[in-house]
Scaffold this active site. Sequence first.
Site: not given
Length: 296
Positions: A211, A236, A286
């Site tokens: 991430d 995110s 993502q």
Amino acid sequence: MSEELHALLDLLDLERIEQDIFRGRSGGPVVVPRVFGGQVAAQALVAAGRTVPADRPAHSLHSYFLRPGDPAVPIVYSVDRIRDGRSFATRRVVAVQHGQPIFHLSASFQAAEEGMEHQEPMPAAPDPLTLPTAEEVLPAHADRFVHPSVAQRILEARAAIDLRYAQEPPFVTAGEPREPRSQVWFRTNGKVAGAADTPLTHLCLMTYVSDMTLLDSVLLAHGRGGWAVGDVVGASLDHAMWFHRPFRADDWLLYDQESPTSQGGRGLAQGRIFTRDGRLVASVIQEGVIRVPRGG
């Protein structure tokens, strides 16, 4: 192990407070006033993995970030045992703070078996040992950030991970649109050893790192430097991973990242993770909120 890696492993070592209920904490420097998304995803995978036999490693996860996490209070992870089949097991995890869900994860686990094998080849990339370290890159460009202290805070927050950019990162080339593709090499800062050295630990460490830089490729396409530069506001939204082959997070891994599209205040990025000898070990997708501030 380095002190920083030991602290990260301690962060991922959740407390079991009831059957299938675990408690995690936040630790270390806070770069922004919310819990780092990779930490929540990794802790949720730890919780799920501790309810599955060790011979069934995770092969995929799908997750949504629902609310910003509060770094000042613990996070409670509740695990639902959705299914235990002969080959696969499925778990659902909800992370809760202040009585509200902040994160939701579904993970699937599979017993090892033989099957057809193929993979895409590893892309060209410079050797990680020829690249500058974060300690060399970030302080050299501290004046580009919204405040010079941001560079040091990022270094402290990432101290357990040796992460090296294969090309100049967005905060260096802000204002210059580039091909929406980026690469980083990463490994833990020290070897994972002792009781912590399990397949689940390495999966969770990769989840933690995954991430950190994935949305960089979105920024590159528009010549934006990121939140640290102050030319975008982002977070995110969701995160999905597929684990293909065994690996160690304390060996060099290439994270090859690209963005196929951005629109509607959202950017999509996808990544492939390879071992140094070219094995494709994970795929990541993502989507994140990426907004340009008014007047920015």
